[in-house]
Design a protein around this motif. Structure first.
Motif, PDB file in Angstrom:
ATOM      1  N   ASN A  63      46.331  42.771  46.466  1.00  0.00           N
ATOM      2  CA  ASN A  63      47.660  42.548  47.026  1.00  0.00           C
ATOM      3  C   ASN A  63      47.988  41.065  47.192  1.00  0.00           C
ATOM      4  OD1 ASN A  63      49.070  45.217  47.895  1.00  0.00           O
ATOM      5  ND2 ASN A  63      46.921  45.509  48.405  1.00  0.00           N
ATOM      6  N   VAL A  64      47.130  40.196  46.662  1.00  0.00           N
ATOM      7  CA  VAL A  64      47.399  38.757  46.660  1.00  0.00           C
ATOM      8  C   VAL A  64      47.835  38.372  45.251  1.00  0.00           C
ATOM      9  CG1 VAL A  64      46.445  36.448  47.047  1.00  0.00           C
ATOM     10  CG2 VAL A  64      45.678  38.372  48.462  1.00  0.00           C
ATOM     11  N   PHE A  65      49.129  38.227  45.045  1.00  0.00           N
ATOM     12  CA  PHE A  65      49.681  37.940  43.725  1.00  0.00           C
ATOM     13  C   PHE A  65      50.134  36.486  43.632  1.00  0.00           C
ATOM     14  CE2 PHE A  65      50.076  42.513  44.086  1.00  0.00           C
ATOM     15  CZ  PHE A  65      49.740  42.956  42.814  1.00  0.00           C
ATOM     16  N   PHE A  66      50.069  35.938  42.429  1.00  0.00           N
ATOM     17  CA  PHE A  66      50.513  34.573  42.193  1.00  0.00           C
ATOM     18  C   PHE A  66      50.961  34.470  40.746  1.00  0.00           C
ATOM     19  CE2 PHE A  66      45.944  35.047  41.885  1.00  0.00           C
ATOM     20  CZ  PHE A  66      45.622  34.523  40.645  1.00  0.00           C
ATOM     21  N   LEU A  67      51.681  33.399  40.425  1.00  0.00           N
ATOM     22  CA  LEU A  67      52.170  33.205  39.065  1.00  0.00           C
ATOM     23  C   LEU A  67      51.093  32.556  38.202  1.00  0.00           C
ATOM     24  CD1 LEU A  67      55.791  31.929  39.789  1.00  0.00           C
ATOM     25  CD2 LEU A  67      55.070  34.240  39.172  1.00  0.00           C
ATOM     26  N   GLU A  68      51.122  32.876  36.919  1.00  0.00           N
ATOM     27  CA  GLU A  68      50.123  32.354  35.990  1.00  0.00           C
ATOM     28  C   GLU A  68      50.130  30.826  35.952  1.00  0.00           C
ATOM     29  OE1 GLU A  68      48.528  33.662  31.529  1.00  0.00           O
ATOM     30  OE2 GLU A  68      50.571  34.165  32.183  1.00  0.00           O
TER      31      GLU A  68
END
Length: 283
Positions: A63-68
């Motif tokens: 649930n920890v999302f980030f951009l490439e």
């Protein structure tokens, strides 16, 4: 073919007896995937960890999302490495298939496995069965088929079918720490290395809480990276990051686009894999 496979198995058993007693999973891996290193997520099931980290659903790596574009040396993020399957037994296929795997038969399953009907384990098993059944129905109508594997053999067969070859390998996150479980803390990205993903085709394999090892699998398209992370307390992680843009059937991914302020599907978004998850790709 069957005779030659049996001969190979006998040789492996003899070799194991001469050195150390290899587990059925190790012997199967040597036969099915002789040129592919066994990932830590599988090794840990053969030699289970003595304890397991716990975390709320919102606190898990998935649930920890980030951009490439934000994945580069020097970037920082707060992460909590936890396990869903630590201590769970990896059953041989014959044993796994002798136990029912359906929510309507849960009382029978609990009795067969000597698990109290009123217990955290029973509650987790019911949730996993319900999720597996819902995913199977969704997979029948979406482009990415979903499947829950109850053995290493069924996992490898699903991966081979999805990727169109048995020439595959898996990568997983590995953590080196003096603390078990590791705390939620700040990590610094030290290095980023791309994983070769021919055609962008991957199969994600997620460990699920159950009385024995169960994995939820689904195909996806995207990119993957091996990322060296340094924790504030000295923990070092070789973490696998999966980056993809599909939202079909993935509610958490769709919600992540909102949190990151980008249009759904416009760019890939990334997340790290917990230690009991894997990404399978073609060699």
């Amino acid at each position: 073919m069957a005779r030659s496979l049996a001969a190979v198995l006998l040789l492996l058993v003899a070799a194991a007896g001469a050195s150390h007693a290899a587990s059925p999973a190790e012997m199967y891996w040597k036969i099915a995937l002789p040129t592919s290193p066994m990932p830590g997520a599988i090794r840990d099931l053969i030699s289970p960890a003595s304890s397991v980290g716990s975390a709320s659903k919102e606190d898990t790596l998935g649930n920890v999302f980030f951009l490439e574009k934000d994945l580069f040396p020097g970037s920082k993020m707060t992460l909590h490495f936890t396990r869903a399957t630590a201590g769970a037994a990896l059953l041989p296929r014959g044993r796994a298939e002798s136990v029912p795997f359906a929510s309507e038969r849960l009382p029978e399953i609990l009795s067969q496995l000597s698990i109290p009907a009123v217990s955290p384990t029973a509650d987790a098993m019911w949730s996993t069965l319900a999720e597996c059944e819902a995913a199977r129905l969704a997979g029948e109508t979406t482009k990415h088929k979903h499947y829950c594997a109850t053995s290493l053999e069924s996992m490898v067969e699903f991966v081979a079918s999805s990727l169109g070859t048995r020439d595959v390998h898996a990568v997983s996150t590995e953590v080196i720490s003096t603390l078990t479980p590791t705390p939620r803390q700040a990590y610094r990205v030290e290095a980023v290395r791309p994983v070769a993903v021919p055609g962008g085709d991957m199969v994600a394999c997620h460990g699920m809480p159950y009385a024995y090892a169960v994995f939820g699998l689904h195909g996806l398209k995207g990119a993957a990276y091996t990322v060296t992370l340094a924790g504030a307390d000295g923990t070092v992680a070789q973490a696998v990051a999966a980056c993809h843009g599909d939202v079909d059937g993935h509610g958490a991914v769709a919600e992540a686009y909102k949190r990151l302020g980008v249009a759904p599907g416009s760019v890939a978004i990334c997340h790290f894999l917990p230690q009991d998850d894997m990404i399978w790709v073609r060699n």
